[in-house]
Design a protein around this motif. Structure first.
Motif, PDB file in Angstrom:
ATOM      1  N   TYR A   1      21.427  68.580 -19.119  1.00  0.00           N
ATOM      2  CA  TYR A   1      21.314  68.586 -17.665  1.00  0.00           C
ATOM      3  C   TYR A   1      19.847  68.735 -17.277  1.00  0.00           C
ATOM      4  O   TYR A   1      19.215  69.765 -17.528  1.00  0.00           O
ATOM      5  CB  TYR A   1      22.141  69.733 -17.086  1.00  0.00           C
TER       6      TYR A   1
ATOM      7  N   ARG B   1      17.559  67.396 -10.480  1.00  0.00           N
ATOM      8  CA  ARG B   1      18.770  67.641  -9.702  1.00  0.00           C
ATOM      9  C   ARG B   1      18.629  68.794  -8.703  1.00  0.00           C
ATOM     10  O   ARG B   1      19.165  68.721  -7.606  1.00  0.00           O
ATOM     11  CB  ARG B   1      19.935  67.940 -10.651  1.00  0.00           C
TER      12      ARG B   1
ATOM     13  N   ASP C   1      27.719  68.712  -9.936  1.00  0.00           N
ATOM     14  CA  ASP C   1      27.248  67.902 -11.061  1.00  0.00           C
ATOM     15  C   ASP C   1      28.071  68.173 -12.318  1.00  0.00           C
ATOM     16  O   ASP C   1      28.467  67.242 -13.035  1.00  0.00           O
ATOM     17  CB  ASP C   1      25.772  68.179 -11.338  1.00  0.00           C
ATOM     18  N   LEU C   2      28.307  69.430 -12.606  1.00  0.00           N
ATOM     19  CA  LEU C   2      29.081  69.751 -13.809  1.00  0.00           C
ATOM     20  C   LEU C   2      30.533  69.301 -13.662  1.00  0.00           C
ATOM     21  O   LEU C   2      31.146  68.823 -14.621  1.00  0.00           O
ATOM     22  CB  LEU C   2      28.998  71.243 -14.107  1.00  0.00           C
TER      23      LEU C   2
ATOM     24  N   LEU D   1      21.333  73.062 -20.575  1.00  0.00           N
ATOM     25  CA  LEU D   1      20.655  73.190 -19.293  1.00  0.00           C
ATOM     26  C   LEU D   1      19.156  73.309 -19.512  1.00  0.00           C
ATOM     27  O   LEU D   1      18.676  74.287 -20.100  1.00  0.00           O
ATOM     28  CB  LEU D   1      21.174  74.417 -18.543  1.00  0.00           C
TER      29      LEU D   1
END
Length: 240
Positions: free
Chosen positions: A18, A23, A44-45, A68
């Motif tokens: 990610y 983002r 997003d997840l 992450l």
């Protein structure tokens, strides 16, 4: 639409990294108390459900790993935001944070991250210290040992990361970032050096990177060195 079928046909397990800076709002820090950031992260997840349903999705003890990037830049309500993001996903996530760097592993920010995640790692231990190349492997391993000791009695796993070198002068000529010299034998030394730090249960090692050619961190076979770095990785891992 093509990645998952290609991975399935090749028998390759893949996981998500990610990209936090692309983002979440923030330049040098990402405030997880900010409603927009909390919402974006959770949405997003949750959008990864189709990926998690794929046969090519990697798993860790039946859980779905998501890596992450730059959790060490998180601030605010880290624990609450991560809890909300987990709740937004039907699958059980195994969250690995890019937390390990040159900071004190006992810092308050790190403790918040450790409370929220399942494992931590480093993505790139390069820093713009002029002497970073001198003793880079031994210095990094020493820092990893501090993190390993901090996590020894924790339920959070430490996953070491190795990197063959670093040179971003071709893409950021004005940045003046120092170069970490790359040599296959040095990379092998690095892999050997972190072997004892790998978590017994996970038995996992990260490599930065397979093909980030623009920062010269790749171990992908190349015209200059063939498969030397892949062979160094294989030799360094040995029978483990």
């Amino acid at each position: 639409t093509q990645l998952l079928p290609a991975a399935e046909s090749a028998g390759v397990d893949i996981a998500i990294l990610y990209e936090t800076p692309g983002r979440l709002d923030g330049e040098v820090a990402f405030d997880l108390s900010a409603e927009q950031n909390r919402t974006t992260l959770a949405q997003d997840l949750a959008s990864l459900e189709r990926f998690f349903e794929s046969n090519s999705s990697a798993t860790i003890d039946g859980r779905m790993p998501v890596f992450l990037y730059l959790t060490r830049a998180f601030e605010g309500d880290i624990v609450g935001a991560i809890e909300e993001a987990r709740a937004a996903v039907d699958h059980d996530l195994f969250l690995v944070g890019d937390q390990v760097y040159w900071q004190d592993p006992s810092s308050e920010q790190t403790q918040d991250v450790l409370e929220a995640l399942d494992a931590v790692t480093a993505y790139n231990m390069h820093t713009s210290r002029p002497d970073i190349d001198e003793g880079f492997v031994s210095d990094t391993i020493s820092q990893y040992e501090e993190w390993g000791a901090e996590l020894a009695d924790s339920s959070v796993a430490f996953v070491p990361d190795v990197i063959p070198g670093f040179d971003d002068t071709a893409v950021r000529p004005g940045a003046g970032n120092p170069i970490i010299e790359r040599r296959p034998e040095r990379f092998r030394e690095f892999v050997n050096g972190v072997d004892s730090l790998r978590d017994d249960d996970l038995d996992m090692l990260f490599v930065t990177s397979f093909n980030e050619w623009h920062e010269d961190t790749q171990i992908e076979p190349g015209e200059e060195y063939g498969t030397d770095y892949l062979e160094a990785l294989k030799a360094g891992l040995g029978s483990s």
